[in-house]
Design an enzyme around this catalytic site. Structure first.
Site, PDB file in Angstrom:
ATOM      1  N   ARG A  95       0.773  -1.136   0.156  1.00  0.00           N
ATOM      2  CA  ARG A  95       0.235  -0.073  -0.065  1.00  0.00           C
ATOM      3  C   ARG A  95       0.880   1.381  -0.079  1.00  0.00           C
ATOM      4  O   ARG A  95       1.994   1.222   0.588  1.00  0.00           O
ATOM      5  CB  ARG A  95      -0.834  -0.047   1.186  1.00  0.00           C
ATOM      6  N   THR A 368      -9.243   0.353  -9.789  1.00  0.00           N
ATOM      7  CA  THR A 368      -8.516  -0.704  -9.220  1.00  0.00           C
ATOM      8  C   THR A 368      -8.524  -1.611 -10.102  1.00  0.00           C
ATOM      9  O   THR A 368      -9.502  -1.759 -10.869  1.00  0.00           O
ATOM     10  CB  THR A 368      -9.062  -0.936  -7.709  1.00  0.00           C
ATOM     11  N   ASN A 388      -6.192   4.253  -7.194  1.00  0.00           N
ATOM     12  CA  ASN A 388      -7.627   4.997  -6.861  1.00  0.00           C
ATOM     13  C   ASN A 388      -8.368   5.238  -8.019  1.00  0.00           C
ATOM     14  O   ASN A 388      -8.836   4.293  -8.816  1.00  0.00           O
ATOM     15  CB  ASN A 388      -7.462   6.228  -6.090  1.00  0.00           C
ATOM     16  N   ASP A 410      -7.862   8.674   0.449  1.00  0.00           N
ATOM     17  CA  ASP A 410      -8.228   7.520   1.079  1.00  0.00           C
ATOM     18  C   ASP A 410      -8.297   7.701   2.537  1.00  0.00           C
ATOM     19  O   ASP A 410      -8.657   7.062   3.200  1.00  0.00           O
ATOM     20  CB  ASP A 410      -7.413   6.289   0.751  1.00  0.00           C
ATOM     21  N   SER A 439      -7.791   0.991   3.383  1.00  0.00           N
ATOM     22  CA  SER A 439      -8.424   0.400   2.096  1.00  0.00           C
ATOM     23  C   SER A 439      -9.412  -0.629   2.068  1.00  0.00           C
ATOM     24  O   SER A 439      -9.638  -0.932   3.231  1.00  0.00           O
ATOM     25  CB  SER A 439      -7.113  -0.331   1.284  1.00  0.00           C
ATOM     26  N   SER A 440     -10.103  -0.619   1.039  1.00  0.00           N
ATOM     27  CA  SER A 440     -11.068  -1.757   0.807  1.00  0.00           C
ATOM     28  C   SER A 440     -10.902  -2.976   0.149  1.00  0.00           C
ATOM     29  O   SER A 440     -11.486  -4.073   0.145  1.00  0.00           O
ATOM     30  CB  SER A 440     -12.263  -1.059   0.199  1.00  0.00           C
ATOM     31  N   GLY A 459     -13.454  -1.863  -7.429  1.00  0.00           N
ATOM     32  CA  GLY A 459     -14.748  -1.288  -7.024  1.00  0.00           C
ATOM     33  C   GLY A 459     -14.705  -0.160  -5.717  1.00  0.00           C
ATOM     34  O   GLY A 459     -15.755  -0.047  -5.379  1.00  0.00           O
ATOM     35  N   GLY A 460     -13.643   0.176  -5.365  1.00  0.00           N
ATOM     36  CA  GLY A 460     -13.908   1.360  -4.269  1.00  0.00           C
ATOM     37  C   GLY A 460     -14.308   0.706  -3.344  1.00  0.00           C
ATOM     38  O   GLY A 460     -14.249  -0.404  -2.417  1.00  0.00           O
TER      39      GLY A 460
END
Length: 558
Positions: A95, A368, A388, A410, A439-440, A459-460
């Site tokens: 990340r 993403t 992003n 984010d 993050s997701s 997909g955020g």
């Protein structure tokens, strides 16, 4: 030089032929990625004797070229690895990190309100990238082939070009104004305008950067000439990077987050991804419910309520656990999930305003991409990478060809201030030097007696709900149907905004009416979302089969 018509025909035929090989080429190449050229790059490496980890490096680098709107050397991501020889599993956290001079105040105006464009557009939006470090790390420690060979397909794609498809054109349309105003981003346009389908995008500067990494590994990016050029370009663009930010970047090997659900073993993303903890709470809430015997609307009600509570705790508690105390043990426990689930009414939606507020003090210390790989030895990789939102910051750093991310968005710029995905948070996810934003992204393995499912998606904020729905589909149906897992209509609840969001296709008026009757606000997103990539290793046949989301072929990004 070929005439324009001839070049267009050649590009069209190349693009058409590539679409025929999605998600994998043939034989023992079990790769599902978001782009056929990236899949081809990984398959070539497997055919040359490389393992799944080698292929992951090749796919990552190829995606950095052909999906500049979704991932790249200027971004970061997560890799979930399983080594078959000794059953070793590891989560590679690549990340991005906040630059040392980045502060929350930098992104606020004089009234203390977020300056969202500063965290979305241009050099000020960029965190320190992690993808180059991951490429080198995985190749060196887990691969079998030299880095130069692994990056060769991506270098060829950058030099020779690739034909743009509908997803590329959609992304250009989303960020066209920004790309036109950024000189370095002109490489993604056709003489300053949006290209037509089949236009060949060539990136010679990026090819040069990839060659530098191929020769020198991570130091070729984070130190020396290339690092100086990156820092100078970011400074000239109003950003706050320095050489120590790059030289000091470190990825982290973490223990995967593990969940037991109805006898299956789930390995997924730990913090700084919120995916593992949110899914753990939701699955623990749902585990004892007779979901198989419910109709679609009743099941969706309980799933949405479980999502609501998991995302509520995401906003309240979660951040980079290397910087803040996150009560992981509590949030992961069945007891806590059951206490949260006990507040769910079978007949009434719980207004999000009735859940604990994001700003309450804590009582305890777009776009993403994703790919999945299984090789013949049983090694497997699930990787989710990002810059992003489409084309990240829209800023190419000097002559490096590196398109930078905008992951500073984010972070929580202010308590309860929504980011571009309408996610809210508090000081647990505030900006600090060297900190990773929450993050997701949730690369995931599911193992049971039937085999292993490797999955993930872009997909955020919807990544977690999509992976959760994929897990439930796999677990609630005795027959594994990959086409249904990646193609089923999707719904999503993330606590705030207080609504169930649905795709524009696949939901009947009666389904919507039934949920509204329970008090849910149900809103169509006006489109479909996600681009799930899965590989299933079948224990009965000892064979692996990949499957790609049909949305990706229709131009959907996130």
């Amino acid at each position: 030089m070929l005439p324009v018509a001839a070049r267009w025909i050649r590009s069209f035929l190349l693009l058409f032929s590539l679409l025929l090989v999605r998600p994998a080429l043939a034989g023992d190449c079990a790769i599902a990625s978001a782009h056929p050229l990236a899949t081809r790059a990984g398959c070539e490496i497997l055919q040359q004797g490389g393992n799944a980890f080698d292929a992951a490096v090749a796919v990552s680098a190829a995606l950095a070229v052909v999906e500049p709107y979704a991932s790249g050397l200027g971004g970061g991501g997560f890799y979930l690895l399983h080594r078959a020889a000794d059953e070793f599993e590891v989560f590679i956290d690549a990340r991005e990190t906040a630059p040392a001079r980045a502060t929350s105040e930098f992104y606020l105006n004089e009234n203390g309100e977020p300056r969202h464009r500063a965290s979305l557009d241009g050099a000020s939006a960029a965190a320190i990238p992690g993808t180059p470090a991951a490429i080198d790390w995985i190749a060196t420690r887990y691969g079998t082939l030299p880095l130069e060979r692994l990056l060769a397909p991506a270098i060829a794609l950058a030099e020779q070009g690739f034909p743009v498809d509908s997803r590329y054109l959609w992304a250009i349309g989303y960020r066209e104004t920004l790309l036109k105003s950024s000189p370095g981003a002109s490489v993604f346009l056709d003489n300053g305008t949006r290209p037509q389908a089949g236009y060949m995008v060539k990136q010679p500067q990026l090819a040069k950067t990839l060659r530098t990494i191929a020769r020198s590994g991570r130091d070729g990016f984070y130190r020396g000439r290339l690092a100086r050029e990156l820092v100078e370009a970011v400074a000239a663009g109003g950003g706050v990077w320095n050489l120590d930010d790059l030289a000091g970047y470190r990825l982290v090997e973490r223990e995967p987050f593990r969940i037991r659900f109805r006898g299956a073993r789930i390995s997924t993303a730990p913090l700084p991804s919120s995916g593992g903890l949110v899914m753990a709470q939701a699955l623990h809430i749902l585990e004892s419910l007779p979901l198989e015997n419910m109709d679609d609307t009743r099941r969706a009600h309980f799933v949405a309520e479980a999502m609501r509570r998991g995302y509520n705790d995401r906003a309240r508690y979660m951040g980079d656990a290397d910087f803040v105390a996150v009560p992981v043990e509590k949030l992961a426990s069945r007891e806590y999930a059951l206490s949260r689930g006990a507040t769910i009414s079978p007949d009434r939606a719980t207004p999000s305003s009735e859940l604990p507020d994001v700003a309450e003090p804590l009582v305890e210390g777009r776009d993403t991409t994703h790919f999945s790989i299984v090789d013949v030895a049983g090694n497997r990789v699930a990787a989710t990478l990002s810059v992003n939102i489409p084309f990240g910051a829209g800023f190419v750093a000097g002559d490096t060809g590196v398109l930078l991310n905008n992951h500073m968005n984010d972070f929580s710029l202010a308590v309860a201030a929504p980011n571009v995905y309408q996610l809210v948070g508090n000081h647990a996810n505030a900006i600090e030097p060297g900190k990773r934003p929450l993050s997701s992204m949730s690369p995931t393995f599911i193992s049971d007696e039937r085999g292993v499912l490797v999955l993930g998606t872009p997909g955020g904020s919807r990544i977690i709900s999509m992976v959760l729905l994929g897990i439930l589909d796999y677990m609630l149906n005795p027959q594994v149907n990959l086409e249904r897992i990646v193609g089923a209509p999707r719904y999503h609840h993330q606590y705030l905004p207080d609504r169930i969001q649905i795709e524009s296709e696949g939901f009947s008026e009666s389904w919507i009416a039934a949920l509204r009757a329970k008090g849910h606000a149900v809103e169509s997103a006006g489109r479909r979302w996600g681009n799930m990539q899965v590989v299933f290793w079948d224990a009965a046949t000892a064979r692996a089969r990949p499957e790609s989301d049909p949305r990706g072929r229709a131009g959907v990004l996130f």
